[in-house]
Design an enzyme around this catalytic site. Structure first.
Site, PDB file in Angstrom:
ATOM      1  N   ASN A  78      -5.071  11.500  -0.135  1.00  0.00           N
ATOM      2  CA  ASN A  78      -5.866  12.203   0.897  1.00  0.00           C
ATOM      3  C   ASN A  78      -4.990  12.751   2.018  1.00  0.00           C
ATOM      4  OD1 ASN A  78      -5.347   9.591   1.783  1.00  0.00           O
ATOM      5  ND2 ASN A  78      -7.305   9.343   2.825  1.00  0.00           N
ATOM      6  N   ASP A 113      -3.264  -1.129   2.472  1.00  0.00           N
ATOM      7  CA  ASP A 113      -4.066   0.020   2.896  1.00  0.00           C
ATOM      8  C   ASP A 113      -3.528   0.542   4.241  1.00  0.00           C
ATOM      9  OD1 ASP A 113      -5.979   2.009   3.073  1.00  0.00           O
ATOM     10  OD2 ASP A 113      -7.666   0.665   3.460  1.00  0.00           O
ATOM     11  N   HIS A 165      -1.057   5.011   3.012  1.00  0.00           N
ATOM     12  CA  HIS A 165      -1.314   6.400   3.414  1.00  0.00           C
ATOM     13  C   HIS A 165      -0.145   6.852   4.280  1.00  0.00           C
ATOM     14  CE1 HIS A 165      -5.614   6.234   2.195  1.00  0.00           C
ATOM     15  NE2 HIS A 165      -5.479   4.956   2.477  1.00  0.00           N
TER      16      HIS A 165
HETATM   17 ZN   LIG Z   1     -10.000   3.261   0.696  1.00  0.00          ZN
END
Ligand SMILES: [Zn+2]
Length: 418
Positions: free
Chosen positions: A78, A294, A46
């Site tokens: 996101n 992640d 991210h």
């Molecule tokens: Zn996730």
């Protein structure tokens, strides 16, 4: 390990030979005693750009990646605005190319606005550069929509990456539901909230033939579903994160005020010891296809909040290889070549990327690791804008000395001698 010379010209490796291969190269990098690996690939990061650049942006995220030995990462949609339309996906890819440190491949949302109500336009998202579809951060709650998503993704030949979470079983939870959540009276996230969605995805993959990929798998029951689906020959793959291999809910420490430290809070949460051990077993028996960080940066003041209020996520790019090397390879549990494959060839292979091999003619995505000299992770170690890691204070091996992306040196450690 043997001594070899690798000649890089332009973007590619042009020659690999045991002895002198060029008399006057532009630069000689003496890698004696270091380990040369193909550039690592992270299936899930991210980078927060656009919209939350105070946590991370594509440039700082890329710096964290190359410091960890990664030359390619897959970024989640996101952001704000959300990557659910072609223009933003194309812009994210261009931005990564402009920065030129690390290949940041964009994914696109499965549903418009990550709302779980209507599917995005998969064909135009793929044309804009999306290499996978995912609503990561949330699971797709409606079964009919998720079934349709897998069927339509198969038509455009993209994998669907599932953040597997049935919100009916998880809503409002901050850590794994178990003894620890009960002891500290924190609302728990039921392990089955993940497993029921993984089982659903495996079933839908069987029905549609679509490629179903489980992001950050964390429970024994989920792993069992993946194992079964693979044995039946379905297009199911799974990744695991270093923290789910190494930590469990009992490891979450208390802060000075006596409450649980939110730097150990992520989604899925640190599970039980049994779940952690199931993740380890799945890594070793080949059920797991790849290791994913992640990498989820958050600002210090956000992580200082009470654990119920703090956002989910920890950073992981700089520590991933050292953690896996130190805790699985150095002690003889996992062969070094398998570790590298899980973090390069197989990770990229999920998305059809050709990577993870150093050969004459291949792109010069290369990394040099120091496997012998220990170092201690402290906050100054991170290139990320954020420092939210539970591994601060760990002594590890496998620090990056140099990273090369397509023939350019994109990271070189000045901090320590070989
Ligand atoms: Zn996730």
């Amino acid at each position: 390990m043997q001594n070899i010379n690798v000649l890089v010209e332009g973007k590619r490796v042009v020659k690999i030979a045991p002895s002198e291969i060029l008399t006057n190269p532009d630069r000689v990098i003496d890698a004696t005693g270091l380990f040369l690996a193909p550039g690592l690939v992270d299936p899930q990061v991210h980078f927060r750009e656009p919209g939350m650049e105070y946590k991370e942006d594509i440039e700082s995220g890329s710096r964290a990646a190359v410091k960890g030995g990664f030359t390619a990462v897959i970024s989640m949609p996101n952001t704000s605005p959300i990557a659910d339309h072609a223009a933003i996906v194309a812009k994210m890819w261009q931005r990564s190319q402009q920065i030129g440190l690390c290949k940041v491949y964009p994914t696109a949302a499965v549903t418009v606005g990550l709302k779980g109500e209507s599917l995005t336009d998969f064909a135009s998202l793929k044309a804009a550069g999306a290499i996978a579809l995912t609503d990561d951060g949330r699971g797709v709650q409606r079964d009919d929509l998720f079934l349709q998503a897998l069927a339509k993704a198969k038509v455009v030949d993209l994998p669907v990456l599932d953040h597997s979470e049935d919100e009916a079983l998880s809503a409002g939870g901050a850590i794994h539901k178990g003894e620890v959540s009960a002891r500290y009276k924190v609302k728990g996230i039921d392990a089955d909230s993940e497993a029921v969605h993984v089982e659903r995805g495996c079933e839908f993959s069987a029905t549609t033939g679509g490629h179903y990929h489980v992001l950050h798998v964390s429970t024994a029951r989920s792993i069992q579903a993946v194992r079964k689906a693979k044995a039946a020959g379905h297009r199911v793959t799974a990744e695991v994160s270093p923290h789910h291999l190494l930590l469990c809910d009992e490891d979450i420490p208390l802060r000075a005020g006596g409450d649980l430290d939110a730097n150990w809070k992520m989604n899925p949460p640190l599970r039980s010891k049994q779940d952690r051990d199931a993740c380890k077993a799945a890594l070793l028996d080949g059920t797991i296809d790849a290791i994913a960080t992640d990498h989820a940066p958050h600002a210090p003041d956000e992580k200082r909040l009470p654990i119920e209020e703090a956002p989910f996520g920890i950073i992981g790019l700089e520590t991933a290889f050292p953690l896996i090397y130190t805790h699985f390879v150095k002690n003889g549990t996992l062969p070094l070549a398998r570790c590298v494959d899980l973090m390069s060839k197989q990770a990229g292979g999920l998305f059809g990327l050709r990577c993870g091999r150093i050969a004459e003619g291949s792109l010069a995505d290369l990394v040099l690791f120091n496997l012998d000299q220990p170092f201690v992770v402290d906050e100054s170690f991170f290139a990320s804008k954020s420092k939210n890691s539970p591994f601060v204070g760990y002594e590890l091996f496998g620090r990056t000395k140099m990273t090369m992306m397509e023939g350019s040196i994109v990271f070189e450690s000045q901090e320590y001698q070989r």
